[in-house]
Design an enzyme around this catalytic site. Structure first.
Site, PDB file in Angstrom:
ATOM      1  CB  CYS A  17      -0.942   0.010   1.205  1.00  0.00           C
ATOM      2  SG  CYS A  17      -0.080   0.233   2.779  1.00  0.00           S
ATOM      3  CB  CYS A  20       4.684  -0.352   1.381  1.00  0.00           C
ATOM      4  SG  CYS A  20       3.739  -1.565   2.303  1.00  0.00           S
ATOM      5  CG  ASP A 436      10.556  30.005 -33.150  1.00  0.00           C
ATOM      6  OD1 ASP A 436      10.966  31.169 -33.184  1.00  0.00           O
ATOM      7  OD2 ASP A 436      10.962  29.111 -33.917  1.00  0.00           O
ATOM      8  CG  ASP A 636      12.004  24.473 -34.982  1.00  0.00           C
ATOM      9  OD1 ASP A 636      12.150  25.668 -34.679  1.00  0.00           O
ATOM     10  OD2 ASP A 636      12.076  24.040 -36.146  1.00  0.00           O
ATOM     11  CG  ASP A 640      13.189  28.455 -30.614  1.00  0.00           C
ATOM     12  OD1 ASP A 640      13.122  29.694 -30.615  1.00  0.00           O
ATOM     13  OD2 ASP A 640      12.897  27.744 -31.592  1.00  0.00           O
TER      14      ASP A 640
END
Length: 741
Positions: A17, A20, A436, A636, A640
């Site tokens: 559980c 633990c 961008d 990309d 950036d």
């Protein structure tokens, strides 16, 4: 001197559980040299960051000392086999427990007047027979609960095993006391009136808990389907060219630099660059994009994608753990194994929950024994047992990790990679998306459209020849467009004697003894070039959304070259979708304002940030954050990366550079913007799912405990409800795997 950091992922066994996982996490975190520890109950793993002063064996010994098993994380195949073996073992134990418990359940029917019509064999009513049936369930099948409870208590904590061991032992030993009392009262012959026993309570409780754990294991197995599906995409073999001959080898044996032949219908085995041939490749399994992508010499191919038409050869550049697919699998595994901040609430509650429940159960027993039904031990015991069992925090511990596993896995199948649970959570909080322009909103491959030469300088062809020659050594997409345009017109280019790229401004070169400048107004101003006669042409080109670059020869204005970067087909619709979701959509670019605003109008953004230098993009993000926006930056390019890191969530378009992807929190494997809305939608759905799970898990415990304490819940019903609560949480999380993106 600062010690180097190491990381290890360990497979944990024996957790039952949330208490633990919380205890292991706390135990590891307290070790000297451990920087961070994250234990995932759903995946049964521990991810630990530690210094050179520790070893993996030290971590394993600590976990074993806490009462659990630990081993270095196995391969997917080994984990799959271990999981199947464990499920088979759980099934055997469950059916054995069923066979022993059902007669006791049948005997229990005899206690209820409304079930008097059910005939119960006298054999099953005999206390000795009931003892013989219940004892193996309690002490053999249920030994796991005693072992777990002992280890937990030895380490000064409590977990589900403690609650189950206490509850079932109370029922069993009270029944044993009644059995012995009955036997002695009848002179040792056991011939008196049959007492009302509770052996079935302990046996049925254990059986129901085993059923819950079995159903939970089966359901949890399905949350890892995304990883298995990704692993299954790998090609098994590859055709490599060695010593001039074709050889079919296992895909794992392909080496960097090998030339690999791919025929129609075959999978690309590893990542590489096409050296010869032409084909269309289906990349949908990684990007979610259904249209095959054309590949020619110089293009990149990704392992696990499917070659559709022609044959081609490529040079292997990434193999084994370095391929895109392997990186995706690692990213998904790390995301599924990480914690969302919302899970801290559940962890804090789980850490103190079990001791509080034990106290509540003890108080319930005393209140019933002394006040509600004085000295009726059976009634007091039933209520206390029901409290112990109904309160197990299993569902609470599973509420968050199962949703994270299912949500991140489903997103990965659609080409959206969340790097961690915290990013999956934060994404739903975004209020603004900053896009961008080049390569994100636009295709990123501009073309030469216009050449205007100033009178009396070098003429149109001469201007284009000098500008293209000056741009030859530049890697900027606009420079490539000018060079490609000049070559397409048959203009011969020269090698520049000197070249200097000026980021955000343009280029300076010496071509054929002439000083050539190509770039922005600021570049011309910087070098004292008079451009008064150019403004009308510049304005007209920029109004059309074209990027116009000024050119000067020997510090004299020579003309303008213009290029246009066309907008991706899906950009306008994607931006409409984002705005429909209540998000502000903005565009950021280094282009001049007129060009930027023309593109902005075309796609429908709310705001345009133009003429922003590469180093200024991160500052622009921070300014928006200061205005109160939760910013998602999408880009990309290498320039950036700082902005992606500064944003609340950085999203890298997967077709871009590795640097951008590395800096981002979310990778969009598809090359278009529709994935942004899908990522936000998946985050919102996952967080909604987590909140549902946490609400029902907490509500279940909060409502169940007082109901049980009032004596309105039989212990065996409490056991059934507890078992089903865990299954319901996992099943609810699995709904995320059916989300359509």
């Amino acid at each position: 001197m600062e010690m180097a950091h190491k990381q290890a992922t360990l497979q944990i066994t024996g957790m039952t559980c949330a208490a633990c996982s919380a205890r292991i996490e706390k135990g590891l975190s307290r070790m000297e040299g451990v920087i961070s520890a994250n234990v995932n109950l759903a995946m049964e793993t521990a991810s630990v960051t530690f210094t050179d002063g520790l070893t993996v064996d030290d971590l394993i010994r600590k976990i074993e000392k806490l009462g659990y098993g630990a081993a270095v994380k196995a391969t997917e195949e080994e984990r799959e086999k271990r999981k199947k073996d464990e499920i088979a073992r759980q099934k055997r134990i469950f059916w054995t427990s069923c066979a022993l418990s059902l007669p006791l359940l049948w005997a229990m029917a005899g206690h209820f007047a409304f079930l008097a019509f059910i005939p119960v064999p006298g054999l099953f009513l005999n206390p000795w027979i009931q003892l013989a049936l219940a004892a193996p369930v309690q002490f053999v099948i249920g030994s796991r609960f005693y072992v777990g409870a002992f280890k937990a208590l030895r380490n000064g904590s409590a977990n589900m095993d403690v609650l189950v061991a206490l509850g079932t032992s109370a029922a069993f030993f009270y029944s044993l006391y009644l059995t012995l009392d009955w036997a002695f009262a009848a002179g040792g012959h056991g011939m008196g009136d049959m007492p009302e026993l509770y052996y079935e309570t302990s046996a049925i409780l254990i059986t129901l808990i085993l059923l819950g754990k079995l159903l939970e294991a089966l359901a949890k197995g399905r949350t890892g389907e995304a990883i298995k599906a990704l692993m299954g995409l790998q090609a098994k073999t590859a055709t490599v060219i060695r010593d001039g001959a074709e050889q079919v080898v296992p895909a794992d044996n392909v080496r960097v630099g090998d030339i690999v032949l791919v025929k129609p219908g075959e999978k690309v085995p590893v990542d590489g660059i096409v050296t010869e041939g032409f084909s269309a490749v289906d990349e949908s399994m990684l990007t979610g994009e259904s249209i095959p992508v054309e590949k020619k010499a110089g293009d990149r191919v990704i392992g696990a994608t499917i070659n559709k038409t022609g044959s081609f050869r490529f040079r292997a550049t990434q193999v084994g753990r370095d391929t895109v697919l392997a990186q995706i699998v690692r990213t998904v595994e790390e995301a599924q194994g990480s914690k969302a901040p919302i899970q801290r609430v559940a962890d804090q509650i789980s850490g103190i929950f079990v001791p509080i429940v034990v106290v509540i159960a003890a108080v319930t027993f005393l209140v019933w024994l002394l006040a509600v039904d004085p000295w009726n031990v059976a009634a007091a015991l039933k209520s206390a047992i029901a409290v112990l069992v109904i309160a197990c925090p299993c569902a609470l511990g599973l509420a968050t990790p199962t949703s994270i596993m299912a949500g991140s896995g489903r997103a990965a199948e659609s080409g959206i990679l969340f790097k961690g649970g915290e990013h999956l959570e934060t994404t739903h909080q975004l209020t603004a998306i900053l896009l961008d322009k080049t390569g994100t909103i636009t295709k990123g491959k501009p073309e030469l459209t216009d050449v205007f030469a100033a009178e009396g300088v070098v003429g149109q062809d001469g201007l284009l020849a000098l500008a293209a020659s000056a741009e030859r050594l530049s890697e900027h997409p606009l420079a490539e467009a000018i060079v490609a345009g000049a070559r397409a017109r048959g203009i011969a280019l020269a090698d520049p004697e000197r070249f200097e790229a000026i980021p955000g401004y343009g280029v300076f070169a010496v071509v054929g003894g002439k000083e050539v400048l190509v770039g922005t107004r600021r570049l011309m101003e910087k070098h004292d070039v008079d451009i008064d006669g150019a403004e009308a042409v510049l304005a007209a080109l920029e109004e059309e959304g074209k990027t116009a670059m000024l050119a000067a020869v020997d510090r004299t204005y020579a003309g303008i070259v213009a290029v246009a970067d066309t907008v991706k087909d899906t950009s306008a619709q994607a931006i409409r979708d984002l705005k429909a979701m209540g998000l502000a959509v903005m565009m950021i670019t280094g282009d001049n304002r007129r060009t930027a605003e023309a593109i902005g109008r075309q796609v429908g953004v709310d705001r345009v940030l133009a003429e922003v230098l590469p180093e200024g993009k991160a500052d622009a993000v921070r300014r928006l954050q200061a205005e109160g926006w939760k910013v998602g930056m999408v880009g990309d390019g290498i320039n950036d990366a700082p902005a992606l890191a500064a944003a609340d969530i950085g999203m890298a378009v997967g077709t871009g550079t590795d640097v951008a992807i590395e800096a981002a929190d979310v990778t969009l494997m598809r090359g278009d913007l529709t994935a942004i809305a899908d990522a936000i939608r998946m985050s919102r759905l996952t967080m909604k799912n987590i909140r549902q799970n946490l609400f029902w898990a907490l509500a279940y415990n909060s409502l169940g405990i007082p109901v049980a304490a009032c004596g309105l819940l039989a212990p065996w019903l409490a056991g059934a409800a507890m078992a089903l609560s865990s299954v319901s949480v996992v099943t609810n999380a699995l709904r995320l795997q059916r989300v359509r993106l």
